[in-house]
Enzyme design. Structure first.
Site, PDB file in Angstrom:
ATOM      1  N   GLY A  32       0.826  -1.206   0.000  1.00 21.98           N
ATOM      2  CA  GLY A  32       0.000   0.000   0.000  1.00 21.98           C
ATOM      3  C   GLY A  32       0.861   1.258   0.000  1.00 21.98           C
ATOM      4  N   THR A  33       1.965   1.210   0.723  1.00 21.52           N
ATOM      5  CA  THR A  33       2.863   2.370   0.811  1.00 21.52           C
ATOM      6  C   THR A  33       3.373   2.753  -0.584  1.00 21.52           C
ATOM      7  OG1 THR A  33       3.532   1.693   3.026  1.00 21.52           O
ATOM      8  CG2 THR A  33       5.030   3.181   1.849  1.00 21.52           C
ATOM      9  N   GLN A  45      -7.364   0.383   4.373  1.00 19.77           N
ATOM     10  CA  GLN A  45      -8.222  -0.200   5.424  1.00 19.77           C
ATOM     11  C   GLN A  45      -9.679  -0.291   4.981  1.00 19.77           C
ATOM     12  OE1 GLN A  45      -7.252  -1.633   8.118  1.00 19.77           O
ATOM     13  NE2 GLN A  45      -5.187  -0.839   8.487  1.00 19.77           N
ATOM     14  N   SER A 102      -3.961  -2.859  -0.344  1.00 19.36           N
ATOM     15  CA  SER A 102      -2.838  -3.709   0.096  1.00 19.36           C
ATOM     16  C   SER A 102      -3.317  -5.125   0.389  1.00 19.36           C
ATOM     17  CB  SER A 102      -2.230  -3.084   1.352  1.00 19.36           C
ATOM     18  OG  SER A 102      -1.230  -3.922   1.878  1.00 19.36           O
ATOM     19  N   GLY A 103      -2.471  -6.116   0.104  1.00 18.33           N
ATOM     20  CA  GLY A 103      -2.860  -7.517   0.250  1.00 18.33           C
ATOM     21  C   GLY A 103      -2.924  -8.022   1.685  1.00 18.33           C
ATOM     22  N   HIS A 104      -1.989  -7.549   2.538  1.00 18.04           N
ATOM     23  CA  HIS A 104      -1.887  -8.200   3.851  1.00 18.04           C
ATOM     24  C   HIS A 104      -2.948  -7.764   4.846  1.00 18.04           C
ATOM     25  CE1 HIS A 104       0.280  -5.139   6.458  1.00 18.04           C
ATOM     26  NE2 HIS A 104       0.481  -4.598   5.271  1.00 18.04           N
ATOM     27  N   THR A 146       9.970  -7.712 -12.237  1.00 17.36           N
ATOM     28  CA  THR A 146       9.334  -8.998 -12.568  1.00 17.36           C
ATOM     29  C   THR A 146       8.137  -9.234 -11.649  1.00 17.36           C
ATOM     30  OG1 THR A 146      11.445  -9.863 -13.315  1.00 17.36           O
ATOM     31  CG2 THR A 146       9.754 -11.492 -12.759  1.00 17.36           C
ATOM     32  N   CYS A 170       2.808   1.264  12.913  1.00 15.89           N
ATOM     33  CA  CYS A 170       3.942   2.014  12.370  1.00 15.89           C
ATOM     34  C   CYS A 170       4.463   3.066  13.338  1.00 15.89           C
ATOM     35  CB  CYS A 170       3.544   2.682  11.067  1.00 15.89           C
ATOM     36  SG  CYS A 170       2.878   1.508   9.897  1.00 15.89           S
TER      37      CYS A 170
HETATM   38  N1  PLP Z   1      -2.427   3.082   4.618  1.00 18.80           N
HETATM   39  C1  PLP Z   1      -3.110   2.648   5.688  1.00 18.80           C
HETATM   40  C2  PLP Z   1      -4.368   3.320   6.074  1.00 18.80           C
HETATM   41  C3  PLP Z   1      -2.633   1.555   6.429  1.00 18.80           C
HETATM   42  O1  PLP Z   1      -3.305   1.129   7.499  1.00 18.80           O
HETATM   43  C4  PLP Z   1      -1.428   0.941   6.023  1.00 18.80           C
HETATM   44  C5  PLP Z   1      -0.851  -0.172   6.807  1.00 18.80           C
HETATM   45  O2  PLP Z   1      -0.921  -0.194   8.021  1.00 18.80           O
HETATM   46  C6  PLP Z   1      -0.780   1.435   4.877  1.00 18.80           C
HETATM   47  C7  PLP Z   1      -1.296   2.503   4.199  1.00 18.80           C
HETATM   48  C8  PLP Z   1       0.491   0.814   4.381  1.00 18.80           C
HETATM   49  O3  PLP Z   1       0.220  -0.406   3.737  1.00 18.80           O
HETATM   50  P1  PLP Z   1       1.424  -1.455   3.500  1.00 18.80           P
HETATM   51  O4  PLP Z   1       1.717  -2.047   4.835  1.00 18.80           O
HETATM   52  O5  PLP Z   1       0.867  -2.434   2.528  1.00 18.80           O
HETATM   53  O6  PLP Z   1       2.539  -0.676   2.941  1.00 18.80           O
END
Ligand code: PLP
Length: 379
Positions: free
Chosen positions: A71-72, A181, A201-203, A239, A324
């Protein structure tokens, strides 16, 4: 530690069985989708099918969905290249003070490069309004970035209404939404937000770490963040992470095929909050959360990092805010103007459809015992 009692699904989710199986299969069938023989073409075909599955859940065309590493990366790509695409408009960005670090730190970096950023301040519930956003727009605004679901409060921000307001002001302003989210946690497909750029994001949805996607609306032109071999239609080189992609898509398919999952999650959160309030009279609810899976509580007078550690020692996993933060007070709760005693004792609880009443009861007992023993130690 016999058993993990997990209440941190907003930090990350267990990788679903379906995702593990799909990943093992993809790891075994290791062809590079860009190679030119039949074995590799099969890998390319699987990536195509996986893209279709994620795009279908998002509500967009597969041609609008680009796999990223997380996601980042999606947030960085959208914001950095979005302002670049609009540089003739100006150097003003509007975002909110409650965004994830992936957005806030990117905006701060752009400030160092001469951009001006307006951070919309939330109310006590962690929400911002369309009126606030409309008042912040300027002729030189290049990009707006607003998250759909806050990762610490579970508040839903009015993204669809804000997109309309921004486009009415000036259709050329790009609208980016961090929906990490929100993906598969809100009833509507995310394409309906109307945003130009949306990161997922996948996780957070039962897939593996290290995979995400950026939706780029048809017609929006964005230069790549990563240049190289020209994968992902030349927009995201590297890749293809075939196993990660397979795991992400399998998790998405499994979510979509699980009716009632949002209702079950919401019911478990409600049950846990009821139990906690009954067992801990001092507990205050900061936010019950608009989405089914996140809420925030506080034990004024306690230190959340101590509580997190004491619970963690017993295998009970909760968070003192976004994973984070690494021990720093939450910028989200601070922006909401909470009193210091509330900030110090703030905890985020997050849920899944698989959360059980027994786990909620175990959490309640552990938190009550921790609060009791810490109170004795402190007094
Ligand atoms: N944005 C939000 C709102 C999130 O909660 C998170 C992860 O905690 C992210 C971005 C970042 O996603 P990723 O961990 O896949 O980089």
């Amino acid at each position: 530690m016999d058993r993990l009692i997990y209440f941190d699904y907003a930090a990350t989710t267990p990788v679903r069985r379906e995702a593990v199986d799909a990943m093992m299969d993809a790891l075994g069938r290791f062809g590079n989708p860009s190679s030119r023989y039949e074995y590799a073409r099969q890998a390319a075909q699987r990536v195509r099918e996986d893209r279709e599955a994620v795009a279908k859940a998002f509500g967009c065309s597969p041609a609008e969905l680009f796999f990223t590493s997380c996601g980042t990366e999606g947030d960085n790509w959208a914001i950095r290249r979005g302002v670049e695409a609009n540089r003739r408009k100006g150097k003003h960005i509007v975002t909110t003070a409650v965004e994830h670090a992936a957005v806030l730190e990117t905006c701060k970096d752009l400030e160092r490069q001469g951009y001006e950023v307006t951070y919309l301040k939330p109310d006590r519930a962690g929400r911002v309004t369309v009126e606030q956003l409309a008042a912040a727009l300027r002729p030189d605004t290049a990009l707006v970035s607003m998250m759909l679901v806050n990762n610490e409060t579970g508040a839903i921000l009015p993204v669809a209404e804000c997109v309309k307001a921004v486009k009415a002001f000036d259709p050329a302003i790009l609208f980016h939404c961090d929906a990490v989210q929100g993906f598969l946690k809100t009833p509507e497909p995310l394409v309906k937000l109307g945003a130009d750029l949306v990161a997922i994001s996948g996780h957070k949805v039962g897939g593996p770490k290290g995979i995400g996607a950026l939706y780029i609306k048809k017609g929006v032109r964005l230069r790549p963040l990563l240049t190289g071999g020209g994968q992902e239609e030349g927009l995201r080189s590297g890749t293809e992470a075939t196993a990660q992609i397979a795991g992400f898509a399998a998790a998405v398919r499994a979510n979509v095929a699980a009716p009632g999952r949002l209702e079950r999650t919401a019911a478990m959160k409600e049950y846990a909050l009821e139990q906690l309030k009954a067992a801990l009279p001092k507990l205050e609810v900061i936010s019950a959360g608009d989405v089914p899976h996140i809420c925030a509580i506080t034990l004024p007078g306690y230190k959340s990092e101590v509580i997190v550690r004491v619970l963690g020692d017993q295998g009970v996993c909760v968070s003192s805010g976004s994973a984070c933060h690494k021990g720093k007070p939450s910028h989200v709760f601070a922006a909401m103007g909470l009193p210091k005693r509330w900030l110090d004792g703030a905890l985020r609880l997050s849920f899944s459809p698989d959360t059980t009443r027994e786990e909620a009861d175990a959490l309640t007992r552990a938190l009550r015992d921790a609060a009791g023993s810490l109170f004795t130690t402190l007094s």
